[in-house]
Design an enzyme around this catalytic site. Structure first.
Site, short mmCIF file in Angstrom:
data_model
loop_
_atom_site.label_atom_id
_atom_site.label_comp_id
_atom_site.label_asym_id
_atom_site.label_seq_id
_atom_site.Cartn_x
_atom_site.Cartn_y
_atom_site.Cartn_z
N ASP A 69 0.86 -1.18 0.00
CA ASP A 69 0.00 0.00 0.00
C ASP A 69 0.90 1.23 0.00
O ASP A 69 2.11 1.13 0.24
CB ASP A 69 -0.89 -0.02 1.25
CG ASP A 69 -1.76 1.24 1.37
OD1 ASP A 69 -2.40 1.61 0.37
OD2 ASP A 69 -1.77 1.87 2.44
N SER A 70 0.29 2.38 -0.23
CA SER A 70 1.04 3.62 -0.17
C SER A 70 1.49 3.95 1.26
O SER A 70 2.33 4.81 1.45
CB SER A 70 0.17 4.76 -0.70
OG SER A 70 -1.05 4.81 0.02
N CYS A 80 -3.84 -1.16 -1.94
CA CYS A 80 -4.14 0.27 -2.14
C CYS A 80 -5.11 0.42 -3.32
O CYS A 80 -4.85 -0.10 -4.41
CB CYS A 80 -2.82 0.96 -2.45
SG CYS A 80 -2.95 2.70 -2.82
N GLU A 135 -5.97 9.20 10.08
CA GLU A 135 -4.60 9.11 10.60
C GLU A 135 -4.44 9.94 11.87
O GLU A 135 -3.60 9.66 12.71
CB GLU A 135 -3.60 9.52 9.52
CG GLU A 135 -3.65 8.52 8.38
CD GLU A 135 -2.44 8.49 7.48
OE1 GLU A 135 -1.51 9.29 7.69
OE2 GLU A 135 -2.44 7.66 6.56
N CYS A 167 -11.27 3.39 -0.66
CA CYS A 167 -9.94 3.84 -0.23
C CYS A 167 -9.64 3.09 1.06
O CYS A 167 -10.54 2.88 1.89
CB CYS A 167 -9.96 5.34 0.01
SG CYS A 167 -8.48 5.98 0.83
N HIS A 187 -8.41 3.71 3.84
CA HIS A 187 -8.70 4.31 5.16
C HIS A 187 -10.19 4.33 5.50
O HIS A 187 -10.56 4.43 6.65
CB HIS A 187 -8.19 5.75 5.20
CG HIS A 187 -6.70 5.88 5.26
ND1 HIS A 187 -5.90 5.41 4.26
CD2 HIS A 187 -5.89 6.44 6.19
CE1 HIS A 187 -4.64 5.67 4.56
NE2 HIS A 187 -4.61 6.29 5.73
N1 DGL Z 1 -4.04 3.85 0.12
C1 DGL Z 1 -4.67 4.89 -0.65
C2 DGL Z 1 -5.90 4.29 -1.38
O1 DGL Z 1 -6.45 3.29 -0.98
C3 DGL Z 1 -5.08 6.07 0.19
C4 DGL Z 1 -3.93 6.93 0.68
C5 DGL Z 1 -3.16 7.56 -0.48
O2 DGL Z 1 -3.66 8.53 -1.11
O3 DGL Z 1 -2.08 7.08 -0.77
O4 DGL Z 1 -6.30 4.82 -2.38
#
Ligand code: DGL
Length: 285
Positions: free
Chosen positions: A11-12, A74, A153, A185, A187
């Protein structure tokens, strides 16, 4: 490839641990190697070229760890990089978008589906592509909700400000008569209870993380890669920056029911494989 090899998840940043949580539940025998690109997060406002380049670097790292299959945890990287990576890899790879879209198409009765995600995922048009392929009659109402990521977060989950922002983003979708809402997303599942208070009982929230874990299980089975016995070695978490902050946040993302002794290590792309510090995710067995 042996079925006892680990699975790679990336993931990012921290958000992919909501997917890890579902993977740990549905695949308790699998050993996970997670990579969170905390030095370069967010991906949600970056171009496709950049997200593909970052994803390739992470996949290379995971393959060096001898993973047998990969989950792109992600949504943004799934939307922008999955197709490119698929054509380059020999190991099976799955993203979160398609399973999420499939589940939404299954639950809708009104054929009106809301999709919320980062700007990059929304602009890619990928959710409506999948949904329209499933059923051309489905109407998709989409909305980027970038503020949800920092709110989560920051730990502002049950908070008046958060509730106001949820209304600000979602009221227009609710007014369209949607009966399913994709939390597109990583989060957003953390805000599910608060979102539910705003959307009410007539809108089903779809968590792609849950659907992805289910589909990944089938993928492993199909490829003869499902691990039948529990592993001696624990999960491993790698980040490209800030292991302490990651370890602390990961505890709340993984939730009460998840138990892990995983260490969090820093990987530096510049120096290639230099592990600087190790922190433990404190939840005990
Ligand atoms: N993990 C990213 C997503 O699911 C969200 C956070 C980001 O913008 O990197 O799209």
């Amino acid at each position: 490839m042996s079925s006892s090899a680990p699975i790679g998840v990336f993931d990012s940043g921290i958000g992919g641990t909501t997917v890890v949580k579902e993977l740990m539940k549905s695949l308790p025998n699998e050993r996970i190697i997670y990579f969170g690109d905390t030095a370069r997060v967010p991906y949600g406002n970056k171009s496709a070229g950049t997200v593909i380049m970052y994803s390739r670097q992470i996949v290379k790292f995971l393959l060096e760890k001898k993973v047998k299959a990969i989950v792109i945890a992600c949504n943004t990287a799934s939307a922008l990089a999955l197709e490119a990576l698929k054509s380059e890899l020999e190991v099976p790879i799955i993203g979160v978008v398609k399973p999420g879209a499939k589940a939404a198409a299954e639950v809708t009765k009104s054929n009106k589906i809301g999709v919320i995600a980062t700007h990059a995922t929304i602009n890619s048009g990928i959710y409506e592509d999948f949904l329209h392929k499933t059923d051309p009659k489905i109407q998709v109402f989409k909305k980027a909700c970038p503020l949800f990521v920092p709110l989560v977060e920051e730990g502002w989950i049950s908070d008046d400000i958060t509730r106001q922002i949820i209304h600000r983003y979602l009221d227009e979708l609710i007014d369209k008569g949607i009966d399913a809402l994709v939390l597109g997303c990583t989060h957003y599942p953390m805000l599910a209870d608060e979102i539910k208070k705003v959307t009410g009982d007539n809108i089903t929230l779809v968590n792609p993380a849950f659907e992805c874990a289910r589909e990944f299980r089938y993928l492993l089975e199909e490829n003869g890669l499902l691990c039948e016995v529990s592993q001696e070695l624990g999960h491993e978490f790698y980040v490209s920056d800030g292991p302490k902050a990651f370890a602390e946040l990961a505890e709340s993302f993984l939730g009460e029911d998840i138990v892990t002794r995983a260490n969090v290590k820093v990987y530096n792309f510049e120096n290639d494989d230099s592990i600087l510090r190790t922190y433990e995710i404190k939840r005990s067995v």
